[in-house]
Design an enzyme around this catalytic site. Sequence first.
Site, PDB file in Angstrom:
ATOM      1  N   LYS A   1     -78.683  91.080 -23.352  1.00 40.85           N
ATOM      2  CA  LYS A   1     -78.523  91.257 -24.640  1.00 40.85           C
ATOM      3  C   LYS A   1     -79.885  91.569 -25.453  1.00 40.85           C
ATOM      4  O   LYS A   1     -80.769  90.957 -25.047  1.00 40.85           O
ATOM      5  CB  LYS A   1     -77.798  89.845 -25.222  1.00 40.85           C
ATOM      6  CG  LYS A   1     -76.801  90.112 -26.178  1.00 40.85           C
ATOM      7  CD  LYS A   1     -76.031  88.774 -26.445  1.00 40.85           C
ATOM      8  CE  LYS A   1     -75.571  88.691 -27.973  1.00 40.85           C
ATOM      9  NZ  LYS A   1     -74.740  87.251 -28.182  1.00 40.85           N
TER      10      LYS A   1
ATOM     11  N   ARG B   1     -64.671  79.226 -37.499  1.00 40.39           N
ATOM     12  CA  ARG B   1     -64.608  79.810 -38.960  1.00 40.39           C
ATOM     13  C   ARG B   1     -63.286  80.434 -39.176  1.00 40.39           C
ATOM     14  O   ARG B   1     -62.919  80.430 -40.274  1.00 40.39           O
ATOM     15  CB  ARG B   1     -65.693  80.882 -39.158  1.00 40.39           C
ATOM     16  CG  ARG B   1     -67.093  80.606 -38.951  1.00 40.39           C
ATOM     17  CD  ARG B   1     -68.209  81.522 -38.613  1.00 40.39           C
ATOM     18  NE  ARG B   1     -67.929  81.942 -37.310  1.00 40.39           N
ATOM     19  CZ  ARG B   1     -69.024  82.801 -36.727  1.00 40.39           C
ATOM     20  NH1 ARG B   1     -69.658  83.577 -37.695  1.00 40.39           N
ATOM     21  NH2 ARG B   1     -68.736  83.233 -35.543  1.00 40.39           N
TER      22      ARG B   1
HETATM   23  P1  ADP Z   1     -72.607  82.915 -29.902  1.00 39.57           P
HETATM   24  O1  ADP Z   1     -73.542  84.083 -29.494  1.00 39.57           O
HETATM   25  O2  ADP Z   1     -72.511  81.831 -28.933  1.00 39.57           O
HETATM   26  O3  ADP Z   1     -71.400  83.402 -30.669  1.00 39.57           O
HETATM   27  P2  ADP Z   1     -73.735  81.984 -32.342  1.00 39.57           P
HETATM   28  O4  ADP Z   1     -75.146  81.464 -32.486  1.00 39.57           O
HETATM   29  O5  ADP Z   1     -73.128  83.355 -33.075  1.00 39.57           O
HETATM   30  O6  ADP Z   1     -73.741  82.199 -30.866  1.00 39.57           O
HETATM   31  O7  ADP Z   1     -72.742  80.700 -32.759  1.00 39.57           O
HETATM   32  C1  ADP Z   1     -72.920  79.426 -32.233  1.00 39.57           C
HETATM   33  C2  ADP Z   1     -71.778  78.482 -32.708  1.00 39.57           C
HETATM   34  O8  ADP Z   1     -71.935  78.476 -34.001  1.00 39.57           O
HETATM   35  C3  ADP Z   1     -70.218  79.109 -32.258  1.00 39.57           C
HETATM   36  O9  ADP Z   1     -69.312  77.979 -32.014  1.00 39.57           O
HETATM   37  C4  ADP Z   1     -70.094  79.776 -33.744  1.00 39.57           C
HETATM   38  O10 ADP Z   1     -68.365  79.730 -33.762  1.00 39.57           O
HETATM   39  C5  ADP Z   1     -70.688  78.637 -34.530  1.00 39.57           C
HETATM   40  N1  ADP Z   1     -70.765  79.223 -35.966  1.00 39.57           N
HETATM   41  C6  ADP Z   1     -71.473  80.467 -36.024  1.00 39.57           C
HETATM   42  N2  ADP Z   1     -71.459  80.580 -37.609  1.00 39.57           N
HETATM   43  C7  ADP Z   1     -70.775  79.946 -38.115  1.00 39.57           C
HETATM   44  C8  ADP Z   1     -70.734  79.372 -39.417  1.00 39.57           C
HETATM   45  N3  ADP Z   1     -70.800  80.406 -40.499  1.00 39.57           N
HETATM   46  N4  ADP Z   1     -69.722  78.461 -39.668  1.00 39.57           N
HETATM   47  C9  ADP Z   1     -69.550  77.499 -38.609  1.00 39.57           C
HETATM   48  N5  ADP Z   1     -69.694  77.828 -37.350  1.00 39.57           N
HETATM   49  C10 ADP Z   1     -70.338  78.673 -37.081  1.00 39.57           C
END
Ligand code: ADP
Length: 153
Positions: free
Chosen positions: A41, A90
């Site tokens: 990635k 979300r």
């Molecule tokens: P990944 O690549 O594992 O999806 P992220 O950093 O995008 O990594 O997300 C990590 C966690 O945080 C996941 O469980 C995701 O659903 C949650 N997450 C991301 N953005 C939000 C948000 N705005 N509100 C709540 N949870 C979130």
Amino acid sequence: MRVAVFPGSFDPITLGHYDIVERAIPLFDKIIIAIGQNSQKKYMFSLEQRMEFIKNTFAKHEKIEVDHFEGLTIDYCRSRGVNFILRGLRNPADFEFEKAIAQTNRELTKNNKIETIFLLTSASKSFISSSIVREIINFGGHYELLVPDTVRV
Ligand code: ADP
């Protein structure tokens, strides 16, 4: 000790992530925010920058540790002796995706149960994603509104 791993890319950490961690703090003795590194990635921020952002965000929180790992989240949990995975939800798309991962993880950890704990994001933060934040940064918009004030580029 009740310890949870909150795994993710955190590229970068947003107010959505912050919301989940803040609300999980009373539920656990310790939360390890763990950046999962995938060599395939491409990230906007280096591992060091992402770790730094998270460390600075939770500098005053004694229960928070920041770490990183490569490979499967469940293997990382095993190596740290952790029984809980924390994830945020979300919307229905998150639910479908997370359900498959959580059920797979349960199947793969039959002998040493690792439970995934989901928290629903606060309504005011549910539209935020790291990918939208990156898009805004790329085009010079006001990303500051969507991230902790420790995240500055
Ligand atoms: P990944 O690549 O594992 O999806 P992220 O950093 O995008 O990594 O997300 C990590 C966690 O945080 C996941 O469980 C995701 O659903 C949650 N997450 C991301 N953005 C939000 C948000 N705005 N509100 C709540 N949870 C979130």
